[in-house]
Design an enzyme around this catalytic site. Structure first.
Site, PDB file in Angstrom:
ATOM      1  N   GLY A 231      36.382 -44.720  98.877  1.00 60.32           N
ATOM      2  CA  GLY A 231      35.563 -43.803  98.091  1.00 60.32           C
ATOM      3  C   GLY A 231      36.148 -43.591  96.706  1.00 60.32           C
ATOM      4  CB  CYS A 232      34.541 -42.688  93.492  1.00 62.55           C
ATOM      5  SG  CYS A 232      33.475 -41.336  94.023  1.00 62.55           S
ATOM      6  CG  PHE A 233      36.382 -37.346  94.344  1.00 52.23           C
ATOM      7  CD1 PHE A 233      36.952 -37.022  93.120  1.00 52.23           C
ATOM      8  CD2 PHE A 233      35.177 -36.758  94.678  1.00 52.23           C
ATOM      9  CE1 PHE A 233      36.335 -36.127  92.261  1.00 52.23           C
ATOM     10  CE2 PHE A 233      34.550 -35.867  93.831  1.00 52.23           C
ATOM     11  CZ  PHE A 233      35.120 -35.548  92.620  1.00 52.23           C
TER      12      PHE A 233
END
Length: 327
Positions: free
Chosen positions: A136-138
């Site tokens: 995921g990005c975070f």
């Protein structure tokens, strides 16, 4: 070697648009099909308008089961459904950009094991994998900020995180918090302390520091800009900032896209690139770690292409030497 034949599923979203942009400029990849049932027959450049003049390919509602690699750009929870309904060649490698296979409990599907695809943590395993769960990005920004400390066994207290993401992090579907009139000149938090990326963050930290039993306290925020993640993390650290820099520099010495900066950071340094930049600051026993990425590239599509390069024995940076939108 012959060009890698690529299929993309869920072609109308932001991550798919970024994948198309990267892959049509990749010297050893060729788009075979881009699947979107709602846009079948339409030119891809009609939806992803930055691609006008770059390709004439149309969306399709059929798949080629024999492509070399398949990218899944579906909403979270939909990759399992799609793979249950569609069969691909045993030679087709799959990279899922959703969260269906990121956790240890979910990594085996139909007898196939998905490898967690954070190259700075799993490079050698990725090279021999056929199935990848793209982070995921975070989670990418936060893990890259924490892993050197975990590797040294130095995460022994709670970690406090405040991170801001751009509007593209919410995807293309409209909601009350994605409309321009709401987002512009505005700032808000969401999912305090319960964000879904915490599972994979804790999993990776414990992979390097098995005894980690403190809390990771994560406050995600919505920013009034289009793309990028600016994360600040702090935790107890007994050494000097020079000690911390030495740890981080050593941990990332072979990383192609993650760099430790002596200077304070700002988002324009990474937007439109596959880089993660990290800055360290020490104050009264606390180490402040700043980690910044482009949420659609290093946080999604760029990292997916980075994983593809590793899986096919290419130079990791192939097709990813991008210029930041700095001015």
């Amino acid at each position: 070697m012959k060009n890698i034949q690529v299929g993309i599923i869920g072609g109308a979203g932001y991550t798919a648009g970024e994948l198309v942009r990267l892959l049509i400029n990749h010297p050893q990849a060729e788009l075979n099909f881009v699947y979107s049932t709602s846009n079948a027959g339409n030119k891809i450049s009609k939806i992803h308008q930055d691609l006008v003049g770059s390709l004439d390919l149309e969306f399709t509602d059929t798949v080629n089961p024999d492509v070399d690699v398949l990218f899944l750009c579906l909403g979270h929870g939909n990759s399992v459904k799609f793979l249950s309904e569609n069969t691909f060649s045993e030679n087709t490698k799959i990279i899922d950009l959703g969260n269906d296979f990121r956790l240890e409990a979910d990594k085996v599907f139909n007898g196939n094991t998905f490898v967690y695809g954070l190259p700075e943590l799993q490079r050698e395993v990725i090279k021999t994998a056929n199935y990848i769960a793209n982070p995921g990005c975070f989670a990418t920004a936060i893990q890259l900020g924490l892993l050197p400390l975990a590797n040294a066994g130095l995460l022994n207290n709670d970690v406090h995180i405040n991170a801001v993401t751009g509007a593209t992090g919410a995807g293309t579907s409209l909601s009350a918090t994605t409309h321009y009139t709401w987002r512009d000149n505005n700032f808000s938090y969401y999912k305090p302390f319960t964000h879904q990326h915490l599972g994979e963050i804790n999993q990776s930290v414990k992979q390097l520091q098995n005894g980690f039993d403190s809390d990771i306290l994560f406050m995600p925020n919505r920013g009034n800009f289009s793309r990028g993640i600016f994360a600040t993390l702090y935790t107890d650290f007994s050494g000097s900032v020079e000690d911390a820099k030495a740890l981080y520099t050593e941990f990332y010495k072979d990383a192609e896209f993650t760099f430790v900066s002596d200077d304070e950071l700002h988002l324009k340094q990474v937007v439109n690139t596959n880089k993660c930049l990290i800055h360290l600051h020490k104050h009264n026993g606390k180490l402040l770690i700043t980690s910044i990425i482009d949420n659609l590239l290093k946080g999604a599509s760029g990292q997916a292409v980075q994983n593809m390069n590793l899986m096919f024995g290419l130079e990791e940076t192939t097709g990813l030497n991008l210029k930041a939108t700095y001015f």
